[in-house]
Scaffold this motif. Sequence first.
Motif, short mmCIF file in Angstrom:
data_model
loop_
_atom_site.label_atom_id
_atom_site.label_comp_id
_atom_site.label_asym_id
_atom_site.label_seq_id
_atom_site.Cartn_x
_atom_site.Cartn_y
_atom_site.Cartn_z
N LYS A 6 -3.65 6.05 0.55
CA LYS A 6 -4.83 5.89 1.40
C LYS A 6 -6.03 5.62 0.51
O LYS A 6 -6.16 6.22 -0.56
CB LYS A 6 -5.07 7.16 2.22
N PRO A 7 -6.92 4.72 0.93
CA PRO A 7 -8.11 4.45 0.12
C PRO A 7 -8.95 5.71 -0.07
O PRO A 7 -9.09 6.52 0.85
CB PRO A 7 -8.90 3.42 0.94
N VAL A 8 -9.47 5.89 -1.28
CA VAL A 8 -10.34 7.02 -1.56
C VAL A 8 -11.61 6.90 -0.71
O VAL A 8 -12.13 7.88 -0.21
CB VAL A 8 -10.69 7.08 -3.06
N VAL A 9 -12.07 5.67 -0.54
CA VAL A 9 -13.23 5.40 0.30
C VAL A 9 -12.71 4.70 1.56
O VAL A 9 -12.37 3.52 1.52
CB VAL A 9 -14.25 4.49 -0.43
N PRO A 10 -12.61 5.43 2.68
CA PRO A 10 -12.02 4.84 3.90
C PRO A 10 -12.69 3.53 4.34
O PRO A 10 -12.03 2.65 4.87
CB PRO A 10 -12.22 5.92 4.95
N GLN A 11 -13.97 3.38 4.08
CA GLN A 11 -14.67 2.16 4.48
C GLN A 11 -14.20 0.94 3.69
O GLN A 11 -14.47 -0.20 4.07
CB GLN A 11 -16.20 2.32 4.28
N ALA A 12 -13.49 1.16 2.61
CA ALA A 12 -13.00 0.06 1.78
C ALA A 12 -11.72 -0.56 2.32
O ALA A 12 -11.28 -1.59 1.81
CB ALA A 12 -12.77 0.55 0.36
N LYS A 13 -11.13 0.01 3.35
CA LYS A 13 -9.84 -0.47 3.85
C LYS A 13 -9.89 -1.94 4.24
O LYS A 13 -8.99 -2.72 3.90
CB LYS A 13 -9.39 0.38 5.04
N GLU A 14 -10.93 -2.35 4.95
CA GLU A 14 -11.03 -3.75 5.38
C GLU A 14 -11.15 -4.69 4.18
O GLU A 14 -10.51 -5.74 4.14
CB GLU A 14 -12.23 -3.92 6.31
N ALA A 15 -11.95 -4.30 3.20
CA ALA A 15 -12.11 -5.13 2.00
C ALA A 15 -10.79 -5.22 1.23
O ALA A 15 -10.44 -6.30 0.72
CB ALA A 15 -13.20 -4.57 1.11
N LEU A 16 -10.04 -4.13 1.15
CA LEU A 16 -8.76 -4.16 0.46
C LEU A 16 -7.76 -5.05 1.19
O LEU A 16 -6.99 -5.79 0.55
CB LEU A 16 -8.18 -2.74 0.34
N ASN A 17 -7.75 -5.02 2.51
CA ASN A 17 -6.86 -5.90 3.27
C ASN A 17 -7.22 -7.36 3.06
O ASN A 17 -6.34 -8.21 2.90
CB ASN A 17 -6.89 -5.54 4.75
N LYS A 18 -8.52 -7.67 3.03
CA LYS A 18 -8.96 -9.04 2.79
C LYS A 18 -8.52 -9.49 1.39
O LYS A 18 -8.03 -10.60 1.21
CB LYS A 18 -10.48 -9.14 2.93
N PHE A 19 -8.71 -8.61 0.42
CA PHE A 19 -8.31 -8.89 -0.97
C PHE A 19 -6.81 -9.17 -1.04
O PHE A 19 -6.35 -10.11 -1.69
CB PHE A 19 -8.72 -7.71 -1.84
N LYS A 20 -6.02 -8.35 -0.34
CA LYS A 20 -4.56 -8.52 -0.32
C LYS A 20 -4.18 -9.86 0.30
O LYS A 20 -3.31 -10.58 -0.21
CB LYS A 20 -3.91 -7.37 0.44
N MET A 21 -4.84 -10.23 1.40
CA MET A 21 -4.55 -11.50 2.07
C MET A 21 -4.88 -12.68 1.15
O MET A 21 -4.13 -13.65 1.08
CB MET A 21 -5.34 -11.62 3.37
N GLU A 22 -6.02 -12.60 0.45
CA GLU A 22 -6.40 -13.67 -0.48
C GLU A 22 -5.38 -13.79 -1.61
O GLU A 22 -4.98 -14.90 -1.97
CB GLU A 22 -7.78 -13.38 -1.07
N ALA A 23 -4.95 -12.66 -2.16
CA ALA A 23 -3.97 -12.69 -3.25
C ALA A 23 -2.65 -13.27 -2.76
O ALA A 23 -2.01 -14.07 -3.45
CB ALA A 23 -3.76 -11.28 -3.81
N ALA A 24 -2.23 -12.89 -1.55
CA ALA A 24 -0.98 -13.42 -0.99
C ALA A 24 -1.07 -14.93 -0.81
O ALA A 24 -0.13 -15.66 -1.13
CB ALA A 24 -0.68 -12.75 0.34
N ASN A 25 -2.20 -15.39 -0.31
CA ASN A 25 -2.41 -16.83 -0.11
C ASN A 25 -2.33 -17.58 -1.45
O ASN A 25 -1.74 -18.65 -1.52
CB ASN A 25 -3.75 -17.08 0.57
N GLU A 26 -2.90 -17.00 -2.50
CA GLU A 26 -2.90 -17.64 -3.81
C GLU A 26 -1.49 -17.79 -4.40
O GLU A 26 -1.24 -18.71 -5.16
CB GLU A 26 -3.79 -16.87 -4.77
N VAL A 27 -0.59 -16.87 -4.07
CA VAL A 27 0.78 -16.96 -4.60
C VAL A 27 1.73 -17.58 -3.59
O VAL A 27 2.94 -17.62 -3.82
CB VAL A 27 1.31 -15.60 -5.10
N GLY A 28 1.21 -18.05 -2.45
CA GLY A 28 2.03 -18.77 -1.48
C GLY A 28 2.85 -17.89 -0.55
O GLY A 28 3.87 -18.33 -0.03
N VAL A 29 2.43 -16.65 -0.34
CA VAL A 29 3.13 -15.74 0.56
C VAL A 29 2.30 -15.59 1.83
O VAL A 29 1.11 -15.34 1.77
CB VAL A 29 3.36 -14.36 -0.08
#
Length: 64
Positions: A6-29
């Motif tokens: 779980k994120p240490v800062v709960p408000q960061a969850k949306e930013a972490l999901n966006k970051f994950k989506m961007e990383a996935a897109n960059e590697v073609g997943v």
Amino acid sequence: MSRSGKPVVPQAKEALNKFKMEAANEVGVTLKQGYNGDLTSRQAGSIGGQMVKKMIESYENSIK
């Protein structure tokens, strides 16, 4: 993230999901919103590796 996954800062969850989506897109997943348990270990590892790579690059740029 804490050890519980779980994120240490709960408000960061949306930013972490966006970051994950961007990383996935960059590697073609393609990720869906929500559960993505159908990913292979290779795909999940590629996403995580890309995220770590970007975090390291960001840190290195911040200390220059």
